[in-house]
Design a protein around this motif. Structure first.
Motif, PDB file in Angstrom:
ATOM      1  N   LYS A   1       3.749   0.448  -9.410  1.00 17.46           N
ATOM      2  CA  LYS A   1       2.383   0.452  -9.925  1.00 17.46           C
ATOM      3  C   LYS A   1       1.946  -1.004 -10.011  1.00 17.46           C
ATOM      4  O   LYS A   1       2.647  -1.828 -10.599  1.00 17.46           O
ATOM      5  N   ILE A   2       0.826  -1.303  -9.399  1.00 20.67           N
ATOM      6  CA  ILE A   2       0.314  -2.659  -9.376  1.00 20.67           C
ATOM      7  C   ILE A   2      -0.899  -2.741 -10.289  1.00 20.67           C
ATOM      8  O   ILE A   2      -1.831  -1.947 -10.162  1.00 20.67           O
TER       9      ILE A   2
ATOM     10  N   ARG B   1       0.830  -1.212   0.000  1.00 23.57           N
ATOM     11  CA  ARG B   1       0.000   0.000   0.000  1.00 23.57           C
ATOM     12  C   ARG B   1       0.858   1.254   0.000  1.00 23.57           C
ATOM     13  O   ARG B   1       0.596   2.201  -0.737  1.00 23.57           O
TER      14      ARG B   1
ATOM     15  N   GLU C   1       2.643   1.718  -3.337  1.00 22.18           N
ATOM     16  CA  GLU C   1       1.680   2.183  -4.344  1.00 22.18           C
ATOM     17  C   GLU C   1       1.329   3.650  -4.146  1.00 22.18           C
ATOM     18  O   GLU C   1       1.359   4.438  -5.086  1.00 22.18           O
TER      19      GLU C   1
ATOM     20  N   LYS D   1       3.833   6.073  -5.049  1.00 23.07           N
ATOM     21  CA  LYS D   1       4.151   5.971  -6.483  1.00 23.07           C
ATOM     22  C   LYS D   1       5.551   5.424  -6.737  1.00 23.07           C
ATOM     23  O   LYS D   1       6.238   5.823  -7.673  1.00 23.07           O
TER      24      LYS D   1
END
Length: 179
Positions: free
Chosen positions: A175-176, A166, A169, A172
């Motif tokens: 990127k998932i 988390r 992500e 940044k």
């Protein structure tokens, strides 16, 4: 965050956290098959044991998993702290713990591993065996018994990995692609 890559790993250049992140992602991939769904992540353990789930052999498979979990925990927490210090010049742990569910538990577990610290919570590990006809998938629960109010919290180790994903992500860093 600096982005100038130098030829050799430089401890003072935050760019090299990407090297650390790559290694941690590899270790996570060795321990789990991870499926990224829209609302949650699914972790399927790769630690397999064909013995009866309460046998000594099954316990040995669990015990062999724990040093990797311990190392992964310390690496994950160090990367999270490094990201915030590199990007914002500060790691406001209490503020971040309010924002990210289970970050406090990740910190407590990390402190237990690094400093043998039990001040806030007693932490124990429990084997999780997912039974299948041809054997068992072995994973770990991390249990927290908080000293202040005697509350009890049980997390699957992968809940702590979720905090890592988390943060990466939202900052940044990665990127998932979710399905």
């Amino acid at each position: 965050m600096k982005v100038n890559k130098v030829g050799v790993y430089d401890l003072d250049n935050s760019y090299y956290l990407y090297e650390d992140i790559g290694v941690v992602l590899d270790v996570i991939g060795e321990l789990y098959e991870v499926k990224f769904h829209h609302n949650k992540n699914e972790y399927i353990p790769k630690t397999f044991d064909e013995n009866y789930w309460v046998s000594d052999e099954s316990n040995q498979a669990f015990n062999k998993l724990i040093p990797r979990i311990k190392s992964l925990t310390k690496d994950i927490y160090a990367i999270i702290e490094g990201i915030y210090k590199a990007k914002y010049n500060d790691f406001k742990k209490l503020e971040l713990e309010r924002k990210y569910k289970n970050l406090k538990e990740l910190r407590l577990f990390n402190n237990k591993l690094k400093h043998h610290n039990n001040r806030e919570a007693k932490i124990t590990l429990t084997k999780l065996a997912m039974l299948y006809p041809k054997g068992n998938l072995i994973d770990c629960y991390v249990q927290f018994q908080y000293k202040k109010n005697n509350d009890f919290n049980i997390l699957r180790f992968t809940d702590l990995i979720d905090v890592f994903f988390r943060i990466l992500e939202e900052e940044k860093i990665i990127k998932i692609e979710r399905k």
